[in-house]
Design a protein around this motif. Structure first.
Motif, PDB file in Angstrom:
ATOM      1  N   LEU A 163      44.623  46.129  34.078  1.00 42.76           N
ATOM      2  CA  LEU A 163      43.524  46.852  34.725  1.00 42.76           C
ATOM      3  C   LEU A 163      42.387  45.851  34.926  1.00 42.76           C
ATOM      4  N   VAL A 164      41.895  45.754  36.142  1.00 45.98           N
ATOM      5  CA  VAL A 164      40.855  44.771  36.432  1.00 45.98           C
ATOM      6  C   VAL A 164      39.618  45.451  36.996  1.00 45.98           C
ATOM      7  N   GLU A 165      38.484  45.142  36.404  1.00 47.04           N
ATOM      8  CA  GLU A 165      37.210  45.660  36.900  1.00 47.04           C
ATOM      9  C   GLU A 165      36.709  44.731  37.994  1.00 47.04           C
ATOM     10  N   LEU A 166      36.458  45.273  39.173  1.00 46.06           N
ATOM     11  CA  LEU A 166      35.993  44.427  40.276  1.00 46.06           C
ATOM     12  C   LEU A 166      34.500  44.140  40.136  1.00 46.06           C
ATOM     13  N   PRO A 167      34.077  42.937  40.547  1.00 46.30           N
ATOM     14  CA  PRO A 167      32.636  42.667  40.582  1.00 46.30           C
ATOM     15  C   PRO A 167      32.019  43.402  41.763  1.00 46.30           C
ATOM     16  N   PRO A 168      30.669  43.434  41.841  1.00 44.10           N
ATOM     17  CA  PRO A 168      30.025  44.141  42.951  1.00 44.10           C
ATOM     18  C   PRO A 168      30.350  43.506  44.307  1.00 44.10           C
ATOM     19  N   ALA A 169      30.339  44.294  45.348  1.00 45.98           N
ATOM     20  CA  ALA A 169      30.672  43.800  46.691  1.00 45.98           C
ATOM     21  C   ALA A 169      29.472  43.073  47.299  1.00 45.98           C
ATOM     22  N   LEU A 170      29.152  41.922  46.724  1.00 45.42           N
ATOM     23  CA  LEU A 170      28.034  41.107  47.208  1.00 45.42           C
ATOM     24  C   LEU A 170      28.588  39.796  47.743  1.00 45.42           C
ATOM     25  N   PRO A 171      27.871  39.132  48.672  1.00 43.45           N
ATOM     26  CA  PRO A 171      28.389  37.895  49.261  1.00 43.45           C
ATOM     27  C   PRO A 171      28.809  36.845  48.229  1.00 43.45           C
ATOM     28  N   SER A 172      28.066  36.736  47.129  1.00 40.72           N
ATOM     29  CA  SER A 172      28.386  35.698  46.149  1.00 40.72           C
ATOM     30  C   SER A 172      29.734  35.945  45.460  1.00 40.72           C
ATOM     31  N   TRP A 173      30.227  37.186  45.543  1.00 35.85           N
ATOM     32  CA  TRP A 173      31.497  37.528  44.891  1.00 35.85           C
ATOM     33  C   TRP A 173      32.661  37.565  45.867  1.00 35.85           C
TER      34      TRP A 173
ATOM     35  N   PHE B 159      41.677  48.537  23.789  1.00 34.72           N
ATOM     36  CA  PHE B 159      42.961  47.828  23.897  1.00 34.72           C
ATOM     37  C   PHE B 159      42.648  46.386  24.262  1.00 34.72           C
ATOM     38  N   GLN B 160      43.689  45.551  24.381  1.00 39.57           N
ATOM     39  CA  GLN B 160      43.470  44.114  24.603  1.00 39.57           C
ATOM     40  C   GLN B 160      42.727  43.868  25.910  1.00 39.57           C
ATOM     41  N   SER B 161      41.726  42.981  25.859  1.00 42.34           N
ATOM     42  CA  SER B 161      40.983  42.715  27.090  1.00 42.34           C
ATOM     43  C   SER B 161      40.370  41.324  27.046  1.00 42.34           C
ATOM     44  N   ILE B 162      40.017  40.831  28.231  1.00 45.14           N
ATOM     45  CA  ILE B 162      39.251  39.587  28.347  1.00 45.14           C
ATOM     46  C   ILE B 162      37.982  39.948  29.092  1.00 45.14           C
ATOM     47  N   SER B 163      36.830  39.528  28.531  1.00 45.08           N
ATOM     48  CA  SER B 163      35.543  39.825  29.168  1.00 45.08           C
ATOM     49  C   SER B 163      34.973  38.565  29.779  1.00 45.08           C
ATOM     50  N   LEU B 164      34.597  38.649  31.047  1.00 44.97           N
ATOM     51  CA  LEU B 164      33.965  37.521  31.720  1.00 44.97           C
ATOM     52  C   LEU B 164      32.530  37.900  32.072  1.00 44.97           C
ATOM     53  N   PRO B 165      31.637  36.893  32.127  1.00 43.63           N
ATOM     54  CA  PRO B 165      30.227  37.208  32.389  1.00 43.63           C
ATOM     55  C   PRO B 165      29.984  37.590  33.846  1.00 43.63           C
ATOM     56  N   ASN B 166      28.816  38.156  34.108  1.00 40.91           N
ATOM     57  CA  ASN B 166      28.453  38.588  35.454  1.00 40.91           C
ATOM     58  C   ASN B 166      27.981  37.382  36.272  1.00 40.91           C
ATOM     59  N   ALA B 167      28.868  36.395  36.462  1.00 38.15           N
ATOM     60  CA  ALA B 167      28.494  35.135  37.124  1.00 38.15           C
ATOM     61  C   ALA B 167      29.680  34.655  37.970  1.00 38.15           C
ATOM     62  N   PRO B 168      29.543  34.662  39.311  1.00 41.31           N
ATOM     63  CA  PRO B 168      30.684  34.359  40.187  1.00 41.31           C
ATOM     64  C   PRO B 168      31.364  33.023  39.893  1.00 41.31           C
ATOM     65  N   GLU B 169      30.587  31.958  39.639  1.00 39.22           N
ATOM     66  CA  GLU B 169      31.210  30.636  39.405  1.00 39.22           C
ATOM     67  C   GLU B 169      32.065  30.669  38.149  1.00 39.22           C
ATOM     68  N   LYS B 170      31.541  31.317  37.105  1.00 44.24           N
ATOM     69  CA  LYS B 170      32.278  31.354  35.835  1.00 44.24           C
ATOM     70  C   LYS B 170      33.545  32.197  35.987  1.00 44.24           C
ATOM     71  N   VAL B 171      33.425  33.325  36.680  1.00 41.12           N
ATOM     72  CA  VAL B 171      34.601  34.188  36.853  1.00 41.12           C
ATOM     73  C   VAL B 171      35.652  33.460  37.689  1.00 41.12           C
ATOM     74  N   ALA B 172      35.225  32.763  38.752  1.00 43.48           N
ATOM     75  CA  ALA B 172      36.189  32.010  39.573  1.00 43.48           C
ATOM     76  C   ALA B 172      36.899  30.972  38.710  1.00 43.48           C
ATOM     77  N   GLU B 173      36.123  30.246  37.911  1.00 44.63           N
ATOM     78  CA  GLU B 173      36.706  29.180  37.075  1.00 44.63           C
ATOM     79  C   GLU B 173      37.770  29.736  36.130  1.00 44.63           C
ATOM     80  N   LEU B 174      37.507  30.920  35.576  1.00 42.08           N
ATOM     81  CA  LEU B 174      38.398  31.463  34.539  1.00 42.08           C
ATOM     82  C   LEU B 174      39.338  32.554  35.037  1.00 42.08           C
ATOM     83  N   LEU B 175      39.262  32.875  36.338  1.00 38.28           N
ATOM     84  CA  LEU B 175      40.020  34.017  36.873  1.00 38.28           C
ATOM     85  C   LEU B 175      41.524  33.880  36.648  1.00 38.28           C
ATOM     86  N   TYR B 176      42.124  32.787  37.148  1.00 34.81           N
ATOM     87  CA  TYR B 176      43.578  32.675  37.048  1.00 34.81           C
ATOM     88  C   TYR B 176      44.022  32.476  35.605  1.00 34.81           C
TER      89      TYR B 176
END
Ligand code: AMP
Ligand code: MG
Length: 323
Positions: free
Chosen positions: A300-310, A268-285
């Motif tokens: 439906l949103v897939e959460l990134p891993p629970a690491l400090p950078s995220w 179904f319709q989706s947007i894929s973001l890379p595994n990179a905190p800065e890029k996801v922050a930039e494109l999140l909203y």
């Protein structure tokens, strides 16, 4: 309505409100020394009056105009991260408007790292309060078009392109004795702050349950904040997201997804973001704005891993939806 830099400066000096670009998100700006102008921000955003506003200044030399003290730790942080996505909460000068302080004894200050915002502050010789240019608790805008979609075409917008950081600033309060505390996570991490502050014998408290009680009001800490209109569900991995989507679709509900990192495709319709905190922050909203506009039943949103950078991305997502 789009306005030029000169028009924006004139409107602000005249007690008006203008949406301006910063590197974090678009801000709804008003002259931070003009109570009538500041009250317009609260009215337009439908924001409760006891939620203080961040004052954007053009240069760190102006801190002393607003704060009674500029402790060594805060000076070091300002030197390291300004202009940039760090807000410092300091003891306020008595003349600082109660409207901008939300009646707190403190004032929040930031030098934004955006050429258009800096030009406005410097050329206009202005200091502006500028919370995100959206309705209270809704998704923050990262483009001029987002501002217009959220607040209507009649709002004056100074277009400075898409915001590069993409989520709200890190907020650190510094007391007059130099103790510091993280009030809101952002792309400048607590570890970055600790390194610069070089705190040795005083462990700072963070936005934990214990710390919260002693803290001033923190609008961004609202349980549901930064939310799209479509109900949003959060998943800790791709597999559980796909399973839920199948159940929803079987029940006749339409879905769209925000996917982070690698994993199975969805049907179904989706947007894929890379595994990179800065890029996801930039494109999140902007991704959430785009998914929201699809008018499906559930996001439906897939959460990134629970690491400090995220941490900052996880903070915003956890306030945007239900797990
Ligand atoms: P925003 O809604 O992004 O403008 O965020 C405003 C944030 O700034 C809130 O989360 C507050 O924690 C913080 N803030 C602003 N002004 C003050 C103040 N005078 N004292 C304490 N925190 C403040
Ligand atoms: Mg906001």
């Amino acid at each position: 309505m789009r306005v030029s830099l000169e028009q924006a400066i004139a409107e602000l000096k005249n007690g008006g409100v203008v949406a301006i670009p910063t590197e974090t998100v678009y801000g709804l700006a008003a002259d931070a020394t003009n109570d009538n102008a500041l009250k317009k921000i609260f009215a337009i955003k439908q924001r409760p009056a006891d939620h203080p506003l961040i004052v954007h200044i053009g240069d760190m030399n102006q801190v002393s105009d607003w704060a009674t003290t500029f402790p060594e730790v805060a000076i070091k942080l300002a030197e390291a991260f300004w202009p940039g996505p760090l807000t410092l909460v300091l003891p306020a000068q008595p003349h600082v408007s109660r409207v901008v302080r939300g009646d707190e004894p403190t004032v929040a200050l930031r030098v934004p790292n955006h050429p258009v915002a800096l030009a406005l502050l410097k050329q206009g010789n202005l200091s502006v309060a500028a919370p995100s240019a959206n309705l209270f608790t809704q998704l923050s805008p990262t483009t001029a078009a987002h501002v217009e979609a959220g607040l209507g075409e009649s709002i004056s917008v100074l277009d400075g392109g898409a915001c590069h950081v993409g989520i709200e600033s890190t907020i650190v309060s510094v007391s007059s004795n130099g103790q510091w505390q993280l009030l809101r996570p952002g792309m400048i991490s607590e570890e970055d702050i600790a390194k610069v502050a070089a705190i040795t014998n005083q462990a700072p408290s963070t936005v934990g349950a214990d710390a919260k009680q002693a803290l001033p009001k923190v609008p961004g800490q609202h349980a549901l904040h930064y939310s799209p209109r479509t109900p949003l569900l959060l998943f800790k991995d791709r597999q559980s997201l796909i399973e839920e989507s199948e159940a929803l679709q079987a029940a006749g509900w339409s879905c769209a997804a925000l996917l982070i990192g690698d994993g199975d495709e969805v049907n179904f319709q989706s947007i894929s973001l890379p595994n990179a905190p800065e890029k996801v922050a930039e494109l999140l909203y902007s991704s959430l704005h785009c998914l929201d506009a699809m008018k499906v039943d559930r996001l439906l949103v897939e959460l990134p891993p629970a690491l400090p950078s995220w941490l900052a991305v996880l903070d915003r997502l956890s306030r945007a939806g239900y797990r």
